[in-house]
Design an enzyme around this catalytic site. Structure first.
Site, PDB file in Angstrom:
ATOM      1  N   GLY A   1      28.307  40.959  54.562  1.00 12.81           N
ATOM      2  CA  GLY A   1      28.754  39.577  54.687  1.00 12.81           C
ATOM      3  C   GLY A   1      29.077  39.004  53.320  1.00 12.81           C
ATOM      4  N   CYS A   2      28.935  37.697  53.193  1.00 15.00           N
ATOM      5  CA  CYS A   2      29.232  37.006  51.938  1.00 15.00           C
ATOM      6  C   CYS A   2      28.398  37.587  50.807  1.00 15.00           C
ATOM      7  CB  CYS A   2      28.957  35.521  52.096  1.00 15.00           C
ATOM      8  SG  CYS A   2      29.196  34.590  50.572  1.00 15.00           S
ATOM      9  N   PHE A   3      29.049  37.965  49.722  1.00 13.03           N
ATOM     10  CA  PHE A   3      28.324  38.633  48.642  1.00 13.03           C
ATOM     11  C   PHE A   3      27.420  37.715  47.832  1.00 13.03           C
ATOM     12  CE2 PHE A   3      32.781  39.029  46.431  1.00 13.03           C
ATOM     13  CZ  PHE A   3      32.842  37.664  46.173  1.00 13.03           C
ATOM     14  N   TRP A   4      27.566  36.401  47.944  1.00 14.72           N
ATOM     15  CA  TRP A   4      26.724  35.495  47.168  1.00 14.72           C
ATOM     16  C   TRP A   4      25.247  35.685  47.509  1.00 14.72           C
ATOM     17  CZ3 TRP A   4      30.008  30.562  48.422  1.00 14.72           C
ATOM     18  CH2 TRP A   4      31.216  30.618  47.713  1.00 14.72           C
TER      19      TRP A   4
ATOM     20  N   GLU B   1      33.817  42.376  50.999  1.00 11.89           N
ATOM     21  CA  GLU B   1      32.982  41.794  49.958  1.00 11.89           C
ATOM     22  C   GLU B   1      31.743  42.677  49.885  1.00 11.89           C
ATOM     23  OE1 GLU B   1      32.007  37.656  50.078  1.00 11.89           O
ATOM     24  OE2 GLU B   1      34.080  37.062  50.438  1.00 11.89           O
TER      25      GLU B   1
END
Length: 184
Positions: free
Chosen positions: A14-17, A58
Site C-alpha cells: 500500500g502507501c509507502f509512507w 509503491e
C-alpha cells in the site's frame, strides 16, 4: 570490512509512507527507503506511478542486519501492516501501485517469500486468499526526496493523521510488546 549480514528486501504493502515509517522503527533495520518497483518506466515520478500507467508499485527497500532481525520477522511485519487479500488496493488507496508485493533477488529469497506467505495465510489473520505478488526484482527506484520520512515530517497532514498515524500506533503497540522496536 564488509558485513555479510547486511541484506536488502523490497516490499509493497500500500502507501509507502506508513510501511517505511514502521520498518524504520525496527531493531536491526538500518534504513527503509520509499520507492518504486515492478514496472517498465525508467526513473518514474510519483505522479507517473499514481497514474497507474507505469506498472510500478509503491514499495519500500529495507536494509537490515540479519544477525539482529530475520527475513521471517520482516515478513511477519509486512503481513501485519497491510491486508494481503485486497487486490490492487489498501483501504481507500486503489490502483495497481498499491498492490501487495514482494520482490525477491534470488531463488533462495523467492522460496522464503513463498513459505512466509503460506505460513501467514495459514494463520487465518486475514479473511480470504492472499493476492500478494512475488516477483523478481529488476530495479528499485528511490522515490522523490519529499517522500522519504514523510510521516515523521507531516504527521498532521490529513491522510497521515487519519490513516498512517493510527496504523503506526497499532504497529508500535504490537511490536513494542514483542521488544522489536528501537529505543526512542
Amino acid at each position: 570490512m564488509k558485513n555479510n549480514n547486511i541484506q536488502t528486501v523490497v516490499f509493497g504493502g500500500g502507501c509507502f509512507w506508513c510501511v517505511e515509517s514502521c520498518f524504520n522503527m525496527l531493531n536491526g533495520v538500518e534504513k527503509a527507503v520509499s520507492g518504486y518497483a515492478g514496472g517498465l518506466t525508467e526513473n518514474p515520478t510519483y505522479e507517473e506511478v499514481c497514474s497507474g500507467n507505469t506498472g510500478h508499485a509503491e514499495v519500500v527497500e529495507i536494509t537490515y542486519d540479519s544477525n539482529v532481525i530475520s527475513y521471517e520477522q520482516l515478513m511477519e511485519v509486512f503481513y501485519f501492516l497491510h491486508d494481503p487479500t485486497q487486490l490492487n488496493r489498501q483501504g481507500n488507496d486503489i490502483g495497481t501501485q498499491y498492490r501487495s508485493s514482494i520482490f525477491y533477488q534470488d531463488a533462495e529469497e523467492m522460496e522464503k517469500a513463498e513459505a512466509a506467505m503460506k505460513a501467514s495465510e495459514a494463520t487465518g489473520k486475514w479473511n480470504g486468499k492472499y493476492v500478494t505478488q512475488i516477483s523478481k526484482l529488476d530495479v528499485f527506484y528511490p522515490a522523490e526526496t519529499y517522500h522519504q520520512g514523510y510521516y515523521e515530517v507531516n504527521p498532521n497532514q490529513p491522510y497521515c493523521s487519519a490513516v498512517v498515524g493510527p496504523k503506526i500506533q497499532k504497529f508500535k503497540k504490537h511490536f513494542g510488546d514483542l521488544g522489536w522496536l528501537k529505543a526512542e
